[in-house]
Every structure is written in C-alpha cells, then in structure tokens.
Design a protein around this motif. Structure first.
Motif, PDB file in Angstrom:
ATOM      1  N   GLY A 126       0.804  -1.229   0.000  1.00 24.88           N
ATOM      2  CA  GLY A 126       0.000   0.000   0.000  1.00 24.88           C
ATOM      3  C   GLY A 126       0.833   1.274   0.000  1.00 24.88           C
ATOM      4  N   ILE A 127       2.110   1.192  -0.441  1.00 30.14           N
ATOM      5  CA  ILE A 127       2.929   2.408  -0.529  1.00 30.14           C
ATOM      6  C   ILE A 127       2.676   3.008  -1.912  1.00 30.14           C
ATOM      7  N   GLU A 128       1.825   4.030  -1.936  1.00 31.89           N
ATOM      8  CA  GLU A 128       1.375   4.559  -3.220  1.00 31.89           C
ATOM      9  C   GLU A 128       1.401   6.085  -3.218  1.00 31.89           C
ATOM     10  N   PHE A 129       1.653   6.620  -4.381  1.00 30.36           N
ATOM     11  CA  PHE A 129       1.685   8.073  -4.549  1.00 30.36           C
ATOM     12  C   PHE A 129       0.761   8.447  -5.694  1.00 30.36           C
ATOM     13  N   GLN A 130      -0.183   9.340  -5.361  1.00 27.56           N
ATOM     14  CA  GLN A 130      -1.220   9.676  -6.340  1.00 27.56           C
ATOM     15  C   GLN A 130      -0.709  10.634  -7.414  1.00 27.56           C
ATOM     16  N   GLU A 131      -1.141  10.417  -8.616  1.00 24.44           N
ATOM     17  CA  GLU A 131      -0.767  11.256  -9.759  1.00 24.44           C
ATOM     18  C   GLU A 131      -1.033  12.740  -9.468  1.00 24.44           C
ATOM     19  N   GLY A 132      -0.040  13.574  -9.746  1.00 30.99           N
ATOM     20  CA  GLY A 132      -0.234  15.025  -9.655  1.00 30.99           C
ATOM     21  C   GLY A 132       0.022  15.641  -8.292  1.00 30.99           C
ATOM     22  N   LYS A 133       0.132  14.829  -7.221  1.00 34.27           N
ATOM     23  CA  LYS A 133       0.361  15.374  -5.876  1.00 34.27           C
ATOM     24  C   LYS A 133       1.804  15.902  -5.778  1.00 34.27           C
ATOM     25  N   PRO A 134       2.038  16.961  -4.947  1.00 33.84           N
ATOM     26  CA  PRO A 134       3.401  17.506  -4.851  1.00 33.84           C
ATOM     27  C   PRO A 134       4.431  16.449  -4.460  1.00 33.84           C
ATOM     28  N   GLU A 135       4.066  15.565  -3.498  1.00 31.88           N
ATOM     29  CA  GLU A 135       5.043  14.562  -3.065  1.00 31.88           C
ATOM     30  C   GLU A 135       5.355  13.562  -4.188  1.00 31.88           C
ATOM     31  N   THR A 136       4.376  13.336  -5.075  1.00 36.28           N
ATOM     32  CA  THR A 136       4.599  12.421  -6.188  1.00 36.28           C
ATOM     33  C   THR A 136       5.577  13.056  -7.177  1.00 36.28           C
ATOM     34  N   LEU A 137       5.373  14.355  -7.424  1.00 38.71           N
ATOM     35  CA  LEU A 137       6.275  15.051  -8.358  1.00 38.71           C
ATOM     36  C   LEU A 137       7.688  15.097  -7.781  1.00 38.71           C
ATOM     37  N   GLU A 138       7.759  15.272  -6.458  1.00 36.60           N
ATOM     38  CA  GLU A 138       9.076  15.302  -5.798  1.00 36.60           C
ATOM     39  C   GLU A 138       9.753  13.937  -5.931  1.00 36.60           C
ATOM     40  N   LEU A 139       8.953  12.877  -5.749  1.00 37.33           N
ATOM     41  CA  LEU A 139       9.503  11.522  -5.859  1.00 37.33           C
ATOM     42  C   LEU A 139       9.999  11.266  -7.283  1.00 37.33           C
ATOM     43  N   ILE A 140       9.236  11.726  -8.271  1.00 40.64           N
ATOM     44  CA  ILE A 140       9.629  11.539  -9.675  1.00 40.64           C
ATOM     45  C   ILE A 140      10.964  12.258  -9.929  1.00 40.64           C
ATOM     46  N   ASP A 141      11.121  13.448  -9.367  1.00 31.75           N
ATOM     47  CA  ASP A 141      12.395  14.182  -9.502  1.00 31.75           C
ATOM     48  C   ASP A 141      13.532  13.439  -8.819  1.00 31.75           C
ATOM     49  N   ASP A 142      13.241  12.935  -7.594  1.00 31.28           N
ATOM     50  CA  ASP A 142      14.276  12.221  -6.834  1.00 31.28           C
ATOM     51  C   ASP A 142      14.738  10.968  -7.580  1.00 31.28           C
ATOM     52  N   ILE A 143      13.768  10.260  -8.161  1.00 31.93           N
ATOM     53  CA  ILE A 143      14.122   9.036  -8.886  1.00 31.93           C
ATOM     54  C   ILE A 143      15.051   9.368 -10.052  1.00 31.93           C
ATOM     55  N   ARG A 145      17.001  12.043 -10.273  1.00 35.93           N
ATOM     56  CA  ARG A 145      18.273  12.518  -9.706  1.00 35.93           C
ATOM     57  C   ARG A 145      19.156  11.348  -9.250  1.00 35.93           C
ATOM     58  N   LEU A 146      18.498  10.267  -8.745  1.00 40.96           N
ATOM     59  CA  LEU A 146      19.254   9.115  -8.237  1.00 40.96           C
ATOM     60  C   LEU A 146      19.618   8.118  -9.340  1.00 40.96           C
ATOM     61  N   GLY A 147      19.324   8.499 -10.579  1.00 41.78           N
ATOM     62  CA  GLY A 147      19.745   7.647 -11.701  1.00 41.78           C
ATOM     63  C   GLY A 147      18.719   6.602 -12.090  1.00 41.78           C
ATOM     64  N   GLY A 148      17.492   6.736 -11.569  1.00 41.27           N
ATOM     65  CA  GLY A 148      16.461   5.727 -11.859  1.00 41.27           C
ATOM     66  C   GLY A 148      15.706   5.959 -13.145  1.00 41.27           C
ATOM     67  N   GLY A 149      16.023   7.041 -13.861  1.00 37.93           N
ATOM     68  CA  GLY A 149      15.319   7.301 -15.121  1.00 37.93           C
ATOM     69  C   GLY A 149      14.203   8.304 -14.937  1.00 37.93           C
ATOM     70  N   LYS A 150      13.740   8.846 -16.054  1.00 39.50           N
ATOM     71  CA  LYS A 150      12.729   9.914 -16.013  1.00 39.50           C
ATOM     72  C   LYS A 150      11.341   9.315 -16.207  1.00 39.50           C
ATOM     73  N   MET A 151      10.504   9.469 -15.193  1.00 34.52           N
ATOM     74  CA  MET A 151       9.118   9.003 -15.328  1.00 34.52           C
ATOM     75  C   MET A 151       8.259  10.162 -15.803  1.00 34.52           C
ATOM     76  N   PRO A 152       7.200   9.897 -16.581  1.00 38.81           N
ATOM     77  CA  PRO A 152       6.292  10.983 -16.967  1.00 38.81           C
ATOM     78  C   PRO A 152       5.734  11.685 -15.725  1.00 38.81           C
ATOM     79  N   ALA A 153       5.628  13.014 -15.773  1.00 40.36           N
ATOM     80  CA  ALA A 153       5.181  13.782 -14.609  1.00 40.36           C
ATOM     81  C   ALA A 153       3.730  13.473 -14.222  1.00 40.36           C
ATOM     82  N   ASP A 154       2.972  12.912 -15.151  1.00 44.77           N
ATOM     83  CA  ASP A 154       1.568  12.596 -14.832  1.00 44.77           C
ATOM     84  C   ASP A 154       1.391  11.142 -14.378  1.00 44.77           C
ATOM     85  N   SER A 155       2.455  10.571 -13.788  1.00 44.47           N
ATOM     86  CA  SER A 155       2.378   9.171 -13.337  1.00 44.47           C
ATOM     87  C   SER A 155       1.810   9.069 -11.932  1.00 44.47           C
TER      88      SER A 155
END
Ligand code: NAD
Length: 358
Positions: A126-143, A145-155
């Motif tokens: 149940g560790i989930e991040f909803q599309e469009g939420k600030p924490e989700t966008l931050e997580l997408i940036d962190d991923i 930055r950490l070399g995990g690849g670029k996920m679409p911002a609307d994920s």
C-alpha cells in the motif's frame, strides 16, 4: 481436551457457511470451544470499527480461527478487514491447496497443487503516490536525480518492495509444508528476468533456501510461462511459492483449474497464529438464501483440523465431503450439471449429507 477456536461468522453468505461448517466439525467428534466473534460492517455501529479489539484478542489467545468471508465496501468506508487481520497478526503465509474432487465440474481432473503466497509485501504493502500530488512530483524528480530514469510527470506510483527476510520465511514455509505433507517439489514463481532487484532477490533467496532441503526438488518458473504451463499441464506441479501479487492471481487461476471458488479452501498463517478461510468472498447476492456451496469453508476447516494435529478427523471429514460431491445428489446448484437443476440442495442440507457420511 477441547480446543479453543475463534469463529468469525463473516457477513453475506458467511454466517450460513460458518454454521454448516461448525456443525460438520463438531460431528467429527473433535471437541472445540468456539469463541464466536463478529467483525465487519455489521459491528461498526456497536464498536466504532469493523475489526474490534476483542476479535484480535480472541485470536491472539486461541491462536486458531475459522473465518467466514467479510464484505469490503468499494470506494468508501473502511479498508479491507481481511487484509487488516493478516497485517495485525503478521499472517505472512497464504496457503491455498487446489485439489480436484471427482464430481466437481471442471475442465481438468488431475490437479493437486498448493499455492503458497507471500502475504505482507510487494505492491500490496500500500505504498502509493497519487498522480499530480506535490510529493509524487518530488519523488519523480528524486528518482531521476538518483539515476532511476525519467518518469512521466503525470504518473501515479505504486512501490514494489521485496525483502530478503520476508522472501526467506515464505520460501522456508513452502519447503516445511512440502516436507510435512509428503510433497515432492517446490516451484518458485517470479519475473526475475525483468525485475532484477525484487523478483531477482526473491529467486536468489529461494535458491539459497532450497539448498537446505535436498529431499525436496526445486525449480523456478517465470510467471507468464507458469500461467501457460498451469493451463496446459497442471499435473506437473506440486507446491508453488511466490510473491504477493503473483500469488493473488495464480490462486484464482488454480481455483479455476479445480472447478472454481466454491471448492477452493485457504489459510493465512504466521509463526504462532493461523486463520482458516475460503478463497471466495461474501457473495452478497446469495446472502440468507441457504444456497451456496459450503465446500470451500469446510475444506478450510479440514486444514484447521490438520493444523490442530487432528489428522484422523481431518481425513474423515475430507473423505465425507469428497463422497458427497462424488455422489452428486445432495449438493448445491454449482455442483450440479446445470445451475438451475431442480434437484440441487441448500447449504445446510449438504452439511447434513456430509455429517451422514462421517
Ligand atoms: P465472491 O467470491 O463473493 O463471489 C463471486 C461469485 O462467485 C458469486 O457471485 C458466486 O457466483 C460465486 N461464489 C462465491 N462463493 C461461492 C460459494 N461458496 N458457492 C457457490 N458460488 C460461490 O466475490 P466478489 O463478488 O468479488 O466479492 C464480494 C465481497 O466479498 C466483496 O466485498 C469482497 O471484498 C469480499 N471478499 C472477501 C474475501 C474474504 O473475506 N477473504 C475474499 C474475497 C472477496
């Protein structure tokens, strides 16, 4: 000596199935003090929660429960009581034997499989991040930055975590079960070719644990291939062990191989506590009609008797169920050649027939 067992009747068709099952278990002669504890939507008004503390206290005391299905309202209200129970009591292993009984309507006859599903982690945590939420966008940036690849911002993001410890204990559970029940082979199911750090870890740990059990054969299968193999030649498989999501899907697939949900039993087991319940849900549209098949909950009770060490009574009860199904007379609609067969009997009449065969 009488065993103390917590009985959660459940809702929907749960109470009638639990009552039928309790009568058959009592008729085996095994002495059980049933502690009846209600859970689910019906108790919210009284206790303010669908899972009252007294239910958990009772199970922690008795260490064994038989549970009817509980309804989870879709899209509102409380989260699943079934999932909460597994988490609260750390019932990390979901055990689902899928065995064909003669007389059941099924495409296959030669099936005797056991699905062992990890119950605590994977995408189900149940560790989930909803599309469009600030924490989700931050997580997408962190991923990124950490070399995990670029996920679409609307994920939207669901995290899949598989740990060494949880993998080790579930694979050990599968091997111990195989040994205790005279099973010959354990197959680990995974997608390690794609998810190297989660399923790859699961497979590496499974291979390591397998080396501790030289008396049991071990192999692994990629989950998609496993699905095809099960449909084509299920008789080649014995005990299957897998992470949570694959276990969810494959247990329904395997239930389908043996004739469906009406005959598929199960248990959720931890180091000290075991809760026995059918794979199926509360089938609300049939509630109170004395209509549905009690076999799945009764076979779960057979597993419970084995767990209590009452092997002879368990074998007798399983044989009585198998005989009634094979005769095909005193069985519920789903075990008749057509669902509208007028000779179908009700839940409690099928229980009477099974008691007469004990
Ligand atoms: P379900 O298993 O309740 O019913 C699906 C269909 O399967 C039924 O309509 C019926 O045709 C058949 N069926 C199920 N049990 C049967 C039986 N004993 N005999 C004959 N036929 C049977 O699944 P659902 O409709 O998806 O879920 C209903 C509710 O049950 C939901 O609220 C769900 O969350 C809950 N549920 C609970 C559990 C549990 O308690 N562990 C498990 C699954 C679903």
């Amino acid at each position: 000596m009488a065993y103390a067992v917590t009985l959660i009747p459940g809702d929907g068709v749960g109470p009638e199935l639990s009552e039928a099952t309790r009568r058959v278990v009592d008729a085996t002669g095994v002495k059980i003090n049933w502690e009846v504890e209600n859970a689910g939507a019906d108790v919210v008004a009284q206790y303010g929660t669908p899972l009252p503390q007294r239910v958990l206290d009772s199970i922690r005391r008795t260490k064994v429960a038989l549970k009817g299905p509980l309804t989870t309202p879709v899209g509102r209200g409380f989260r699943s009581v079934n999932v909460a129970l597994r988490q609260e009591l750390d019932l990390y292993a979901c055990l689902r034997p899928c065995k064909y009984y003669r007389g059941v309507r099924s495409r296959y006859e030669n099936v005797d499989l056991v699905v062992v599903r990890e119950n605590t982690e994977d995408v189900y945590a149940g560790i989930e991040f909803q599309e469009g939420k600030p924490e989700t966008l931050e997580l997408i940036d962190d991923i990124a930055r950490l070399g995990g690849g670029k996920m679409p911002a609307d994920s939207g993001i669901s995290i899949k975590g598989i740990s060494t410890n949880a993998s080790r204990r579930i694979v050990r559970f599968a091997f111990e079960y195989a040994r205790a029940h005279g099973r010959k082979k354990v197959t680990a199911v995974h997608k390690a070719n794609i998810m190297k750090f989660t399923d790859g870890l699961f497979l590496a740990v499974a291979t390591e644990v397998a080396a501790e059990y030289p008396d049991i054969a071990f192999e692994d299968r990629i989950v998609d291939n496993m699905c095809m193999q099960l449909v084509q030649k299920p008789e080649l498989y014995d005990v299957l062990v897998m992470p949570n999501l694959y276990g969810d899907i494959l247990s329904d697939l395997c239930a389908g191989l043996i004739g469906g949900l009406g005959v598929a039993p199960g248990a959720n087991i931890g180091d000290e506590i075991a809760v026995f319940e059918a794979t199926h849900g509360s089938a609300p549209k049939y509630a109170g009609q004395n209509k549905v098949n009690p076999t799945a909950l009764m076979l779960s009770a057979v597993m419970m008797l084995n767990h209590l060490g009452e092997r002879e009574a368990a074998a007798r009860m399983e044989r009585a169920i198998a005989e009634v199904i094979a005769e095909g007379k005193d069985v519920t609609y789903d075990l008749k050649p057509t669902p509208d067969d007028p000779t179908a009997v009700g839940t409690s009449q099928m229980a009477d027939a099974i008691i007469a065969h004990l």
